[in-house]
Every structure is written in structure tokens, then in C-alpha cells.
Design a protein around this motif. Structure first.
Motif, PDB file in Angstrom:
ATOM      1  N   GLY A 176     -20.232   3.504  50.658  1.00  0.00           N
ATOM      2  CA  GLY A 176     -18.874   3.659  50.174  1.00  0.00           C
ATOM      3  C   GLY A 176     -18.765   4.181  48.760  1.00  0.00           C
ATOM      4  O   GLY A 176     -17.656   4.481  48.295  1.00  0.00           O
ATOM      5  N   ARG A 177     -19.901   4.332  48.057  1.00  0.00           N
ATOM      6  CA  ARG A 177     -19.860   4.789  46.669  1.00  0.00           C
ATOM      7  C   ARG A 177     -20.047   6.290  46.551  1.00  0.00           C
ATOM      8  O   ARG A 177     -19.557   6.917  45.613  1.00  0.00           O
ATOM      9  N   PHE A 178     -20.782   6.903  47.478  1.00  0.00           N
ATOM     10  CA  PHE A 178     -20.917   8.358  47.496  1.00  0.00           C
ATOM     11  C   PHE A 178     -21.402   8.786  48.865  1.00  0.00           C
ATOM     12  O   PHE A 178     -21.894   7.983  49.655  1.00  0.00           O
ATOM     13  N   VAL A 179     -21.245  10.066  49.140  1.00  0.00           N
ATOM     14  CA  VAL A 179     -21.718  10.678  50.378  1.00  0.00           C
ATOM     15  C   VAL A 179     -23.052  11.341  50.104  1.00  0.00           C
ATOM     16  O   VAL A 179     -23.255  11.947  49.044  1.00  0.00           O
ATOM     17  N   CYS A 180     -23.988  11.220  51.049  1.00  0.00           N
ATOM     18  CA  CYS A 180     -25.291  11.850  50.874  1.00  0.00           C
ATOM     19  C   CYS A 180     -25.659  12.643  52.123  1.00  0.00           C
ATOM     20  O   CYS A 180     -25.696  12.104  53.233  1.00  0.00           O
ATOM     21  N   GLY A 238     -15.989   8.065  53.458  1.00  0.00           N
ATOM     22  CA  GLY A 238     -16.430   9.002  52.437  1.00  0.00           C
ATOM     23  C   GLY A 238     -15.370  10.014  52.065  1.00  0.00           C
ATOM     24  O   GLY A 238     -14.173   9.808  52.255  1.00  0.00           O
ATOM     25  N   SER A 239     -15.818  11.138  51.506  1.00  0.00           N
ATOM     26  CA  SER A 239     -14.918  12.177  51.021  1.00  0.00           C
ATOM     27  C   SER A 239     -14.612  13.186  52.115  1.00  0.00           C
ATOM     28  O   SER A 239     -15.389  13.373  53.048  1.00  0.00           O
ATOM     29  N   ASP A 274     -12.136   9.376  48.745  1.00  0.00           N
ATOM     30  CA  ASP A 274     -12.384   8.148  49.506  1.00  0.00           C
ATOM     31  C   ASP A 274     -11.318   7.965  50.571  1.00  0.00           C
ATOM     32  O   ASP A 274     -10.126   7.857  50.259  1.00  0.00           O
ATOM     33  N   VAL A 275     -11.765   7.899  51.819  1.00  0.00           N
ATOM     34  CA  VAL A 275     -10.868   7.662  52.951  1.00  0.00           C
ATOM     35  C   VAL A 275     -11.469   6.551  53.804  1.00  0.00           C
ATOM     36  O   VAL A 275     -12.660   6.585  54.130  1.00  0.00           O
ATOM     37  N   ASP A 276     -10.649   5.557  54.145  1.00  0.00           N
ATOM     38  CA  ASP A 276     -11.096   4.447  54.983  1.00  0.00           C
ATOM     39  C   ASP A 276     -10.311   4.434  56.292  1.00  0.00           C
ATOM     40  O   ASP A 276      -9.177   4.922  56.364  1.00  0.00           O
TER      41      ASP A 276
END
Length: 488
Positions: A180-184, A279-280, A236-238
Motif C-alpha cells: 500500500g505504500r508504493f507500486v513495484c 495502488g496508483s 492511491d485507490v482502494d
């Protein structure tokens, strides 16, 4: 059409709500689409920014052969060149430790002509040594990105090896902290990396893993990956799933553009509500399959009942907060077999895509172990399923391993002396899916035959395989009549 209809997020549901009296599970596919995010991402002139960290494997195996590290450097420099002005970025040198290669001081640099040149010079000075501990690379990337919580935060991990100086438990602890802190996104190069490790990292961190089989393909792949990251504008989308008191979430998977089991990552807010970070986002469509356990005891028959509500939540300051209509998952118990035996098109499609991925992985394992008979059987089945469902990405990868004699029948011949890098790339690509409801049928000329229908609710034109055409509208999930002539 109004701006509201053309921009922002939408979520629709595709399901067969009808259940037999004894059935206790409803399965639905959620289609989440984002359109025109660039026009919605600012309020009073405040726009989103982007933070990018490149995690480059510099372990000793990168020097075998020497052309590998040279190709990785060229590709990393191409990625740096693709960073737009103003993007914050860093390059991490990854071995059994993690260290900043650029900038020299802790933090992120701001991309411009000077810093891009400095970063490329730093990359070209890197040498290969040491071991591999990807969790440590990700931990440093997370620290660098944590200072920019309102930015679109993205990391690219590039490796040629396996975890050697870190246990799976240690890696999983880092991934849990980074979730949830970044996309990899992850890329495997060469022929010594482990595809299941990269698939695991990418699935947990909302990215995609891929193998780049040939060194001469790396520059274009890394550049395209970075350009795609630059297109993301919502950080950030949940998804929030809230069930009724008599139901509970059993499973949630992303099923397009890739398979990823999201169930272990749900965050429970209360007894009936869970949230999942996705993520984004750029302008794109993703699809998710949910399984909801329901209890028929004491429930009325022959009427629609709510099982769950699913909302899209856009997090972060500076982004438009207009309400997004939720998706409602319904259940309807009935004695009518004509209703409860119907198969939802999208649910059926993704069951087939899961079967396709299993066949690809089994075929790759058999090929790699020298079991030619099993490889022909499984890869042939994979070709048939990919051809039937229109999964061109997987079909393209399979053609590197087999010569296709008859795709529709699954008849193939194994290619000989296929490099291991090709097998690893095909294995990793097995999680790619074609969009639900887009299965194809070939006409006499070998062209995919389709039928178009215009939705009477939203005017969107959907296409589906002939002769039936689409069963539901791809935008709003309006159900079309079973036969085309019924619409007239």
C-alpha cells in the motif's frame, strides 16, 4: 455526454445472481475503469507528482556474461531518459545490501537534463559484486518513497538472480511493510532468476512481473515501463467490500490485466467491512473477482437480496472527491434451473484464463525438466485456450517455445534448444489475461469474427465472439437478450 460520464472512476458488476436453494456462494466480476484522470487530478491548480526508484541488481552474477550488466545499464539509462522533468527519482544499487547509486545524498533527485546525465554517469560506473537480497532493496526504496506520500510512488526492480542472502520470511516482512505504500514492477533478465519470486513481489505490491528474454529487448521494455509509470496520476485507490450481516467475503482476486490473489492483503475495518489497496492508477480498466459466502437459511426466495456493496475509494489530498456510485452484488434464491444454471460470461471467461495459466506453467516446468510428452500436451492445451480466448500476449510467448500446427486443436511441435530465459519469460507471463467477455471465434478466413451491440442504457458499443455476440455491456453490465434478433 456529460463530463461526469467521461471522467473519473466507475465500477460495475457482472454476475449470475440466481442460486439454487442449497447454494452458499455467489461469484461476481467487478470492472473498475478510470477515464480522464488527468482532468480530475487537480484542485485549485495543485497536481499530483511522481516519485520513481529504480532497484538495479548489481550482484556478482550480473557479470556472467559481461554483456548482461552492460545491457542492464543501457536499459536503466533509457528508463532515466524517460523520466519527465520534475519527477523525483533515485537509483539503488542492489546486492546482498542496498545502497544509493544516485543521488549521493539521501533522498530523491528532481529530474532535469543535469540530474538525468548525472544519474546515467553513476549507473555506468556500477560494477557487479556480492549477493542478492531483494527485500533490502525494497526496504530502501520504501524509505526513499515514504517522504512523498502524496506522489504517485513507483519502483522498478531488475534482477538476474534468486534470493541468496535473505529468507522468504524476511522478504515477506518487508513486503508487508511496503504493501500500500508504493507500486513495484519487476523484471527478470538472464536465465538464473526465479519467476515465482518476482511474481510474488509484483502481486503483493500491485505491479506486474515480466521476464525479458533477450538483452536487445531490454531498452525498449524498460523505457515503455517507465513511460507507463509516468502516465499514472492518482496515487492511491482502494476497494471497500461491505457485506450484509448474513454474508462474508471469502476471496478476492485481481483477474485482469493479470491474476493476483488479493485475499491475504485485505485489511479488516470491522466484522463486515474490508479494504484492499490497489495502488496508483492511470486511465485503465482492471477487473476483480469476488466470492461471497451467503447463508440461505431463513432467506426469502424469488426476490433480489443484497449480498455486498463494493466502493472505489480515491485517497490523497488534491484529488477530486466526487461520489463514485457503488457496485451491488445481489443474490436471488430460486427453484428455477433455467435461472440458477446460467453461466455468467465474465466469471466463465476468467475460469478459463486461470486454466490457461496453469497449463502454461505446467508446460514450462515439463519443458525445463526434459519431459517432452508432458510439455507438448500442456503447451498444446495452452495454445488452444489462448487462441480460443484471444489472449495474444500468452500466445505470442508460447510461439517462442512451440511451433503451432493447429491452434484451435492445440496441435504443436516443441522447438529445440530454446534458451532458459525464454522459458522463464513465458512462465512469468502466464498470469496475463485477456479481458473478460472478449473470447473470439475465427471465421473461414482465420479472422476473429465478432458481433457488435449498442447498449440501450449507456449507448456503449460492446463486441463479442460470433455468433452470439456480447452477453453484457462492457461499460454498465446491462444484460443483452440471448439472441441478437431478440433485441429488435
Amino acid at each position: 455526454m456529460s463530463d461526469r460520464a467521461e471522467t473519473g472512476f466507475t465500477i460495475t458488476v457482472s454476475e449470475n445472481k440466481y442460486l439454487a436453494e442449497q447454494d452458499t456462494e455467489v461469484v461476481a466480476v467487478l470492472t473498475v475503469s478510470a477515464t480522464g484522470l488527468g482532468r480530475l487530478s487537480t484542485v485549485d491548480g495543485a497536481g499530483s507528482d511522481t516519485a520513481e526508484v529504480i532497484l538495479l541488481d548489481c550482484s556478482g552474477s550480473m557479470s556472467d556474461p559481461p554483456t548482461k550488466l552492460a545491457a542492464a545499464k543501457r536499459a536503466t539509462c533509457a528508463a532515466i531518459d524517460a523520466l519527465r522533468d520534475g519527477v523525483r527519482f533515485a537509483v539503488v544499487r542492489g546486492t546482498h545490501e542496498a545502497a544509493l547509486a544516485y543521488p549521493q545524498r539521501p533522498g530523491l533527485a528532481v529530474a532535469d537534463r543535469r540530474t538525468r546525465t548525472e544519474a546515467k554517469d553513476a549507473v555506468n560506473r556500477l560494477v557487479a559484486s556480492g549477493g542478492t537480497a531483494m527485500g533490502r532493496w525494497l526496504a530502501l526504496g520504501g524509505e526513499l518513497l515514504a517522504d512523498h506520500p502524496s506522489a504517485v510512488r513507483h519502483a522498478t526492480l531488475i534482477t538476474d538472480g534468486r534470493q541468496e542472502h535473505e529468507t522468504r520470511a524476511e522478504l515477506d516482512a518487508v513486503l508487508a511493510d511496503c504493501t500500500g505504500r508504493f507500486v513495484c514492477d519487476a523484471r527478470g533478465i538472464g536465465d538464473h532468476w526465479e519467476p515465482t519470486e518476482l511474481l510474488h513481489i509484483a502481486a503483493v505490491l500491485n505491479g506486474q512481473a515480466r521476464g525479458v528474454a533477450r538483452f536487445d529487448e531490454m531498452v525498449a521494455d524498460f523505457r515503455d515501463l517507465t513511460v507507463a509509470a509516468m502516465r499514472r496520476s492518482v496515487p492511491d485507490v482502494d476497494l471497500r467490500v461491505r457485506t450484509v450481516a448474513t454474508a462474508r467475503l471469502h476471496e478476492i482476486q485481481q483477474v485482469h490485466p493479470t491474476f493476483a490473489d488479493l485475499t491475504p492483503r485485505v485489511v479488516r475495518r470491522d466484522d463486515r467491512t474490508v479494504e484492499i489497496a490497489t495502488g496508483s492508477w492511470a486511465d485503465e480498466t482492471r477487473e476483480y473477482q469476488v466470492r461471497i459466502a451467503v447463508d440461505p437459511a431463513g432467506q426469502p426466495k424469488d426476490e433480489d437480496l443484497l449480498a455486498a456493496r463494493v466502493d472505489v475509494l480515491v485517497r490523497g489530498a488534491g484529488f477530486d472527491a466526487r461520489p463514485i456510485p457503488p457496485a451491488l452484488i445481489l443474490v436471488h434464491w430460486t427453484d428455477d434451473p433455467g435461472l440458477f444454471t446460467r453461466l455468467d460470461e465474465k466469471v466463465t471467461h476468467y475460469a478459463g484464463q486461470e486454466e490457461l495459466g496453469d497449463a502454461v506453467r505446467a508446460g514450462c516446468d515439463a519443458y525445463n525438466s526434459g519431459d517432452a510428452a508432458t510439455a507438448v500436451e500442456q503447451l498444446g492445451r495452452a495454445v488452444m485456450l489462448a487462441d480460443r480466448s484471444g489472449n495474444e500476449d500468452i500466445l505470442r510467448n508460447l510461439r517462442r517455445l512451440v511451433e503451432v500446427v493447429d491452434a484451435a486443436a492445440g496441435l504443436v511441435r516443441l522447438r529445440t534448444d530454446v534458451p532458459l530465459s525464454e522459458i522463464l519469460a513465458t512462465y512469468t507471463g502466464s498470469v496475463s489475461t485477456s479481458r473478460g467477455g472478449r473470447a473470439r471465434r475465427l471465421d473461414a478466413e482465420g479472422t476473429a469474427a465478432t458481433v457488435s451491440r449498442t447498449c440501450p442504457e449507456c449507448s456503449f458499443v460492446s463486441r463479442g465472439a460470433a455468433p452470439a455476440g456480447p452477453l453484457v455491456c462492457e461499460r454498465c453490465s446491462h444484460q443483452f437478450p440471448a439472441r441478437q434478433e431478440d433485441a429488435h
